[in-house]
Design an enzyme around this catalytic site. Structure first.
Site, PDB file in Angstrom:
ATOM      1  N   SER A  53      -3.986  -0.261  -6.203  1.00 49.25           N
ATOM      2  CA  SER A  53      -3.919   0.732  -7.266  1.00 49.25           C
ATOM      3  C   SER A  53      -5.123   1.663  -7.181  1.00 49.25           C
ATOM      4  O   SER A  53      -5.845   1.694  -6.184  1.00 49.25           O
ATOM      5  CB  SER A  53      -3.843   0.037  -8.628  1.00 49.25           C
ATOM      6  OG  SER A  53      -3.622   0.956  -9.666  1.00 49.25           O
ATOM      7  N   LYS A  84       0.639   9.564  -3.514  1.00 47.40           N
ATOM      8  CA  LYS A  84      -0.720   9.595  -4.072  1.00 47.40           C
ATOM      9  C   LYS A  84      -1.204  10.992  -4.441  1.00 47.40           C
ATOM     10  O   LYS A  84      -2.224  11.126  -5.114  1.00 47.40           O
ATOM     11  CB  LYS A  84      -1.703   8.976  -3.078  1.00 47.40           C
ATOM     12  CG  LYS A  84      -1.943   9.813  -1.827  1.00 47.40           C
ATOM     13  CD  LYS A  84      -3.090   9.270  -0.993  1.00 47.40           C
ATOM     14  CE  LYS A  84      -3.439  10.216   0.144  1.00 47.40           C
ATOM     15  NZ  LYS A  84      -4.607   9.765   0.915  1.00 47.40           N
ATOM     16  N   LYS A 112      -7.400   6.107 -11.135  1.00 46.09           N
ATOM     17  CA  LYS A 112      -6.650   7.111 -11.901  1.00 46.09           C
ATOM     18  C   LYS A 112      -5.612   6.461 -12.823  1.00 46.09           C
ATOM     19  O   LYS A 112      -5.023   7.141 -13.670  1.00 46.09           O
ATOM     20  CB  LYS A 112      -5.980   8.102 -10.952  1.00 46.09           C
ATOM     21  CG  LYS A 112      -6.976   9.026 -10.260  1.00 46.09           C
ATOM     22  CD  LYS A 112      -6.289   9.986  -9.318  1.00 46.09           C
ATOM     23  CE  LYS A 112      -7.288  10.981  -8.743  1.00 46.09           C
ATOM     24  NZ  LYS A 112      -8.399  10.370  -7.990  1.00 46.09           N
ATOM     25  N   ALA A 118       0.807  -1.219   0.000  1.00 41.60           N
ATOM     26  CA  ALA A 118       0.000   0.000   0.000  1.00 41.60           C
ATOM     27  C   ALA A 118       0.839   1.267   0.000  1.00 41.60           C
ATOM     28  O   ALA A 118       0.285   2.368  -0.069  1.00 41.60           O
ATOM     29  CB  ALA A 118      -0.936   0.003   1.218  1.00 41.60           C
ATOM     30  N   ARG A 142      -6.796  11.100   4.110  1.00 37.07           N
ATOM     31  CA  ARG A 142      -6.027  12.330   4.261  1.00 37.07           C
ATOM     32  C   ARG A 142      -5.871  13.037   2.919  1.00 37.07           C
ATOM     33  O   ARG A 142      -5.506  12.431   1.923  1.00 37.07           O
ATOM     34  CB  ARG A 142      -4.647  12.005   4.822  1.00 37.07           C
ATOM     35  CG  ARG A 142      -4.699  11.492   6.244  1.00 37.07           C
ATOM     36  CD  ARG A 142      -3.294  11.335   6.757  1.00 37.07           C
ATOM     37  NE  ARG A 142      -3.150  10.047   7.408  1.00 37.07           N
ATOM     38  CZ  ARG A 142      -2.048   9.662   8.032  1.00 37.07           C
ATOM     39  NH1 ARG A 142      -1.002  10.447   8.050  1.00 37.07           N
ATOM     40  NH2 ARG A 142      -1.981   8.495   8.608  1.00 37.07           N
TER      41      ARG A 142
END
Length: 376
Positions: A138, A99, A141, A95, A186
């Site tokens: 994933s 991002k 996007k 993970a 976040r």
């Protein structure tokens, strides 16, 4: 409309397994750690890796009573460290990633080093240690990407598929799982809208036509975990998700939160500020090309690899297959969005309107290059 998942079956696939989670301090990683340790999965050990020292310290404090949990400082750019930490590991949930779209646009090679080379390091370490299953998290996007972040995540998916294609004998199973916006994570829009409402507005929308696939963090992570059991090798599992209009999200949040902060909903202005570089008006779950090799399951679409295994034959048999033919690529602007009533119920059910201690320190704006000077 793609229906939301509300119910999960018990999963014994991870019982007595050693499980490694990268990016353990992020939104997805920390929820993975929580579910693995607090739900009824019964792992033998959970190894949590992150390069964020302070957050890792606090995460470890949270799970001090869990004797089967171990926390280590590590960076996925460090291939040797990954090799050491994957010794005797059965399952890896990868993970860790960069991002934020704008930061990746500003520093693209940093995104390459973490989101692409980092994935290759995971693959190398897994092969060296004969890890049984590796799941890469994933994003939608990655479909027809318009940003560095989306492009780097697409490359991560392709690296996983290629690794599986080259795997021999009883070698590792590599697969990816792709999902949309995790509401409340976040840097996402919910904490930003909350802070704007707290201050009396305006609430800023980039474009009123913008639509997104959404999930709660609990649902997204449980489906990531389930995909480890489903994976046969090389697939991209695409989580079925509902669609919302971002303008509806803003309006529902204003109606619900404005009175809490001493305002009338009618007093909160909604301001259109325009789309940003690399930002899409809509999201796509899969490309038209991928639909030709996709299978529909109860909670997923499984996109089979275009290039199958070189050294082994893989049978893609899954429980609860609904269709072996998929014609709709599922684009958010073409699907029926949740009504404002349905969206309100979704937010309340998943406690997304509840305030957390960290929310008060969350920024109320997202800046793009060249914008800060115009706000001053």
């Amino acid at each position: 409309m793609i229906k939301n998942c509300k119910k999960f079956t018990k999963n014994f696939f991870l019982k007595d397994k050693r499980i490694l989670v990268t990016g353990a301090c992020g939104t997805v990683g920390s929820e993975l750690v929580r579910q693995l340790l607090e739900e009824d999965f019964q792992p033998k050990e959970v190894i949590a890796l992150d390069n964020n020292e302070s957050e890792l310290f606090f995460l470890e404090q949270r799970f001090l009573k869990c004797r089967n949990a171990n926390f280590f400082l590590a960076d996925i750019r460090d291939r040797d460290k990954l090799c050491r930490k994957m010794k005797n590991v059965d399952v890896v949930f990868h993970a860790a990633a960069y991002k934020h779209v704008i930061l990746c646009e500003r520093s693209p090679f940093e995104a390459v080093q973490t989101n692409i080379i980092g994935v290759q390091n995971i693959i190398y370490a897994a092969c060296e240690n004969n890890v049984k299953t590796i799941i890469f998290t994933s994003t939608d996007k990655a479909v027809n990407p318009t940003s560095v972040m989306g492009t780097s995540k697409l490359m991560g998916e392709r690296l996983m598929t290629a690794a599986n294609s080259n795997s021999q004998g009883e070698g590792p199973i590599f697969a990816s799982t792709r999902f949309g916006n995790v509401l409340g994570s976040r840097g996402s829009v919910i904490p930003i809208f909350r802070e704007q409402i707290r201050k009396g507005g305006p609430v800023t929308l980039t474009d009123p036509k913008m639509t997104r696939f959404i999930m709660s963090i609990e649902e997204a992570v449980r489906l990531v975990i389930d995909s480890a059991e489903l994976a046969r090798g090389g697939e991209v599992f695409i989580t079925k998700m509902p669609v919302i209009r971002i303008k509806d999200l803003a309006q529902v949040m204003i109606q619900e939160l404005a009175p809490r902060y001493g305002f009338s909903p009618n007093d909160i202005e909604v301001k259109i500020i325009g789309t940003k570089p690399g930002e899409k008006l809509y999201e796509e779950l899969m490309s038209p090309e991928e639909t030709r090799r996709a299978i529909e399951l109860k909670r997923y679409f499984a996109v089979l690899p275009a290039f199958r295994g070189i050294y082994r034959n893989i049978t893609y048999d899954y429980p609860e297959i609904e269709s072996r033919e998929v014609s709709n690529p599922y684009i958010s602007c073409n699907e029926r969005p949740l009504s404002q009533k349905e969206l309100r119920e979704f937010l309340i059910k998943n406690r997304l309107l509840e305030e957390r201690p960290a929310d008060k320190s969350h920024p109320d704006k997202r800046y793009w290059p060249g914008e800060r000077s115009t706000e001053e």
